[in-house]
Design a protein around this motif. Structure first.
Motif, PDB file in Angstrom:
ATOM      1  N   VAL A  39       0.622  -1.174  -0.133  1.00 63.16           N
ATOM      2  CA  VAL A  39      -0.138  -0.191   0.662  1.00 63.16           C
ATOM      3  C   VAL A  39       0.766   1.496  -0.198  1.00 63.16           C
ATOM      4  CG1 VAL A  39      -1.189   0.937   1.509  1.00 63.16           C
ATOM      5  CG2 VAL A  39      -1.974  -1.230   1.568  1.00 63.16           C
ATOM      6  N   THR A  42      -2.806   5.933   1.565  1.00 66.34           N
ATOM      7  CA  THR A  42      -4.867   6.238   1.776  1.00 66.34           C
ATOM      8  C   THR A  42      -4.773   7.002   2.355  1.00 66.34           C
ATOM      9  OG1 THR A  42      -4.298   3.917   2.857  1.00 66.34           O
ATOM     10  CG2 THR A  42      -5.783   4.772   3.997  1.00 66.34           C
ATOM     11  N   GLY A  69      -9.409   2.522   6.904  1.00 67.31           N
ATOM     12  CA  GLY A  69      -8.708   2.431   5.419  1.00 67.31           C
ATOM     13  C   GLY A  69      -9.266   1.970   4.425  1.00 67.31           C
ATOM     14  N   HIS A  70      -9.730   2.775   3.797  1.00 67.10           N
ATOM     15  CA  HIS A  70     -10.230   1.803   1.971  1.00 67.10           C
ATOM     16  C   HIS A  70     -10.307   2.749   1.181  1.00 67.10           C
ATOM     17  CE1 HIS A  70     -13.886   4.352   4.604  1.00 67.10           C
ATOM     18  NE2 HIS A  70     -13.712   4.039   2.572  1.00 67.10           N
ATOM     19  N   SER A  72      -8.216   3.601  -1.497  1.00 63.15           N
ATOM     20  CA  SER A  72      -6.158   3.384  -1.123  1.00 63.15           C
ATOM     21  C   SER A  72      -5.617   2.828  -2.872  1.00 63.15           C
ATOM     22  CB  SER A  72      -5.772   1.856  -0.592  1.00 63.15           C
ATOM     23  OG  SER A  72      -6.323   2.886   0.617  1.00 63.15           O
ATOM     24  N   THR A 132      -6.595  -1.131   4.804  1.00 66.35           N
ATOM     25  CA  THR A 132      -5.483  -0.349   4.173  1.00 66.35           C
ATOM     26  C   THR A 132      -4.357   0.587   4.793  1.00 66.35           C
ATOM     27  OG1 THR A 132      -6.665   1.237   2.968  1.00 66.35           O
ATOM     28  CG2 THR A 132      -6.591  -0.627   1.938  1.00 66.35           C
ATOM     29  N   ALA A 157      -6.208   6.655  -4.959  1.00 71.50           N
ATOM     30  CA  ALA A 157      -6.971   6.679  -3.839  1.00 71.50           C
ATOM     31  C   ALA A 157      -7.731   7.871  -4.013  1.00 71.50           C
ATOM     32  CB  ALA A 157      -5.928   7.238  -2.486  1.00 71.50           C
TER      33      ALA A 157
END
Length: 357
Positions: A39, A42, A69-70, A72, A132, A157
């Motif tokens: 990753v 984010t 976290g999504h 990303s 994430t 992101a």
């Protein structure tokens, strides 16, 4: 025979309200039809902030430690058996929702409504699916989207929140030439500054900042205040009959009430924001004027269009939305920054981006 080496990686783990801990966790090789992603960026979202501050987002309360976290993007590190469309070193956007792919909703293209959906960083399902805010994660290959060459990790992101807008616009049947509005409210200390930012950077053609004199005490007073506020808005924008489509993006009860009055007769209200669980609505004002009220939940089949838009150069000033950048080890500080809305120097906070190594 020596045991296989177990690799570890860092993750920012939420244990409860304002309790985020940086942990070392094992990372395993990707399984069938999965890929491992390093990753790189984010963006912190409003739903992430709710989890951080309250340990819940609406009805969804964390029942076990959860990685948030999504929004990303990252780089493919390795691929599992069966993966043919991705290779190590490829840059991808990470779509956070894992649908079943077999139900009627999935087969009809409305997989955002899949009853078996598991969404990374959401506490809706249990066991929770981690998000994430970690160095690496294994993720199904079919929801990893290759990036155009000229799309940065931070832009990629932003494909997640942009997907929400694309989906809502599709649901609303938005067409060129329609007069549409987006009702959005912020904390009273920062509203004018944010509206000025939106207009100065081309995100809005007109803005209006309402003055909140007092909080209504009764339902009748709530609806009267909503009508009066809408009268101000329509006068400012010179659309006395209202808007074809009103996008309500807050989930706040006063704004939802206003949205119905702001729609013209025969118009439409698109409920995008999630917030207040139960709302007093002026349903008679909607029914007698045939104002359609529709919901819009997350997104489906939007990432290709979102990444195309982000890489096209057509979204001028999109990079200005990212106002602050911090490292994974500073995740708790990043959430506190987002909650305050201003940094230590008084600068406005809009989108905070977490960068991983």
């Amino acid at each position: 025979m020596s045991p296989a080496q177990v690799h570890t990686q860092r993750a920012a783990v939420l244990y409860g309200p304002k309790d985020i801990r940086l942990e070392e966790r094992p990372i395993w090789p990707p399984q069938y039809n999965h890929a491992q992603v390093a990753v790189r960026a984010t963006g912190l979202c409003g739903s992430d902030l709710h989890y951080y501050l309250e340990g819940r987002n609406g009805d969804f309360a964390i029942q076990a430690p959860l990685v948030l976290g999504h929004e990303s993007a990252g780089v493919i590190v390795s691929v599992g058996p069966g993966v043919k469309n991705l290779v190590p070193g490829q840059r991808v956007a990470i779509e956070a929702g894992l649908m079943c792919q077999h139900c009627n909703y999935c087969e009809s293209g409305r997989y955002n409504l899949c009853k078996g959906m598991r969404f990374a960083s959401s506490a809706k399902t249990f066991p929770h699916l981690d998000g994430t805010l970690q160095d690496r994660m294994n993720h199904p290959a079919h929801v990893l989207h290759p990036l155009p060459d000229n799309c940065s990790f931070e832009e990629a992101a932003l494909a997640e929140p942009l997907s929400v807008l694309i989906h809502a616009s599709r649901r609303a049947g938005l067409r060129n030439g329609q007069q549409h509005s987006c009702l959005r409210c912020w904390h009273y200390r920062h509203s004018r500054q944010r509206l000025d930012f939106a207009k100065a950077n081309g995100f809005a053609s007109q803005t209006h900042c309402l003055t909140i004199a007092h909080k209504p005490k009764t339902y009748e007073e709530q609806l009267r205040t909503a009508r009066e506020n809408v009268s101000q808005v329509l006068a400012t924008f010179q659309v006395p009959d209202g808007f074809d489509i009103v996008f309500e993006c807050t989930g706040a009860e006063p704004c939802i009430q206003m949205s119905i009055y702001a729609a013209l007769t025969g118009g439409k209200v698109m409920l995008v924001g999630m917030g207040t669980r139960n709302v007093m609505l002026p349903l008679s004002a909607a029914a007698l004027r045939e104002v359609d009220i529709q919901g819009s939940f997350r997104y489906a089949n939007t990432y290709t269009d979102a990444l195309s838009l982000l890489s096209s150069g057509g979204l001028q000033g999109i990079d200005k939305l990212v106002t602050h950048r911090l490292n994974l080890e500073d995740t708790a500080r990043a959430f506190e920054l987002l909650a305050r809305g201003k940094d230590e120097d008084g600068n406005m906070v809009i989108k905070v981006m977490i960068n991983s190594r």
